[in-house]
Design a protein around this motif. Structure first.
Motif, PDB file in Angstrom:
ATOM      1  N   ASN A 130      49.721  46.654  37.222  1.00 62.24           N
ATOM      2  CA  ASN A 130      48.608  47.172  36.428  1.00 62.24           C
ATOM      3  C   ASN A 130      48.865  48.568  35.885  1.00 62.24           C
ATOM      4  O   ASN A 130      48.447  48.906  34.807  1.00 62.24           O
ATOM      5  CB  ASN A 130      47.324  47.208  37.260  1.00 62.24           C
ATOM      6  CG  ASN A 130      46.651  45.871  37.296  1.00 62.24           C
ATOM      7  OD1 ASN A 130      47.157  44.903  36.764  1.00 62.24           O
ATOM      8  ND2 ASN A 130      45.519  45.813  37.938  1.00 62.24           N
ATOM      9  N   ASN A 169      46.289  39.061  32.805  1.00 58.67           N
ATOM     10  CA  ASN A 169      44.888  39.430  32.639  1.00 58.67           C
ATOM     11  C   ASN A 169      44.490  40.264  33.850  1.00 58.67           C
ATOM     12  O   ASN A 169      43.943  39.746  34.814  1.00 58.67           O
ATOM     13  CB  ASN A 169      44.015  38.181  32.507  1.00 58.67           C
ATOM     14  CG  ASN A 169      42.601  38.525  32.114  1.00 58.67           C
ATOM     15  OD1 ASN A 169      42.235  39.686  31.969  1.00 58.67           O
ATOM     16  ND2 ASN A 169      41.783  37.508  31.937  1.00 58.67           N
ATOM     17  N   PRO A 170      44.794  41.567  33.810  1.00 62.83           N
ATOM     18  CA  PRO A 170      44.512  42.399  34.981  1.00 62.83           C
ATOM     19  C   PRO A 170      43.014  42.555  35.220  1.00 62.83           C
ATOM     20  O   PRO A 170      42.216  42.506  34.289  1.00 62.83           O
ATOM     21  CB  PRO A 170      45.142  43.739  34.620  1.00 62.83           C
ATOM     22  CG  PRO A 170      45.137  43.767  33.124  1.00 62.83           C
ATOM     23  CD  PRO A 170      45.309  42.341  32.685  1.00 62.83           C
ATOM     24  N   THR A 171      42.635  42.753  36.495  1.00 62.57           N
ATOM     25  CA  THR A 171      41.232  43.000  36.801  1.00 62.57           C
ATOM     26  C   THR A 171      40.841  44.396  36.333  1.00 62.57           C
ATOM     27  O   THR A 171      39.697  44.637  35.992  1.00 62.57           O
ATOM     28  CB  THR A 171      40.966  42.875  38.307  1.00 62.57           C
ATOM     29  OG1 THR A 171      41.866  43.739  39.006  1.00 62.57           O
ATOM     30  CG2 THR A 171      41.170  41.446  38.764  1.00 62.57           C
ATOM     31  N   GLY A 225      42.353  41.353  28.988  1.00 62.68           N
ATOM     32  CA  GLY A 225      41.716  42.417  29.741  1.00 62.68           C
ATOM     33  C   GLY A 225      41.150  43.460  28.797  1.00 62.68           C
ATOM     34  O   GLY A 225      41.306  43.382  27.583  1.00 62.68           O
TER      35      GLY A 225
END
Length: 140
Positions: free
Chosen positions: A7, A29-31, A56
């Motif tokens: 990330n 698709n990072p948090t 994201g």
């Protein structure tokens, strides 16, 4: 072989998304937000074939002397919600298509905040179909 990233990165080199076969997929698709900072390397390198999706919110690529995003023969690539900052003489985004395969590149909600060179540089001399889709791309 696909190589993906974390990330948050601060580095001199680059993040490389590469597929050595048409069946490989990277769906990033990072948090949180993707934040890539580099001093002299390319921020993201996408070298097809294969599928790469970056999603994201609040994603950024910052490069002091390198290209922000470099794509070559990307078979199916989508980049969403990305801000690219480059300085010196570097292009923010390079997209190259020079083969016989079908290539589809989609840029959604992409901002080139600063570019020492060209904001989005597109080169297509391949014999395969090449589609580029840009929706809400701001080159400032």
């Amino acid at each position: 072989m696909m190589v993906c990233c974390l990330n948050r990165l601060s580095q001199v080199d680059h993040q490389h998304f590469q597929s050595n076969g048409s069946g490989n997929t990277v769906d990033f698709n990072p948090t949180g937000q993707l934040d890539i900072d580099t001093t002299s390397g390319t921020g993201i390198v996408i070298n097809g074939p294969g599928t790469v999706t970056i999603e994201g919110a609040g994603n950024t690529v910052d490069s002091t002397t390198g290209v922000g995003i470099d794509m070559t023969n990307a078979e199916n690539t989508t980049i969403n919600n990305m801000t690219v900052n480059t300085a010196a003489a570097a292009n923010a985004i390079n997209i190259t298509h020079n083969n016989a395969a079908v290539s589809v590149v989609t840029l959604n909600n992409v901002t080139v905040a600063s570019a020492g060179g060209i904001g989005v540089n597109i080169s297509a001399n391949g014999s395969g179909e090449f589609d580029i889709r840009m929706d809400n791309v701001d080159i400032g």
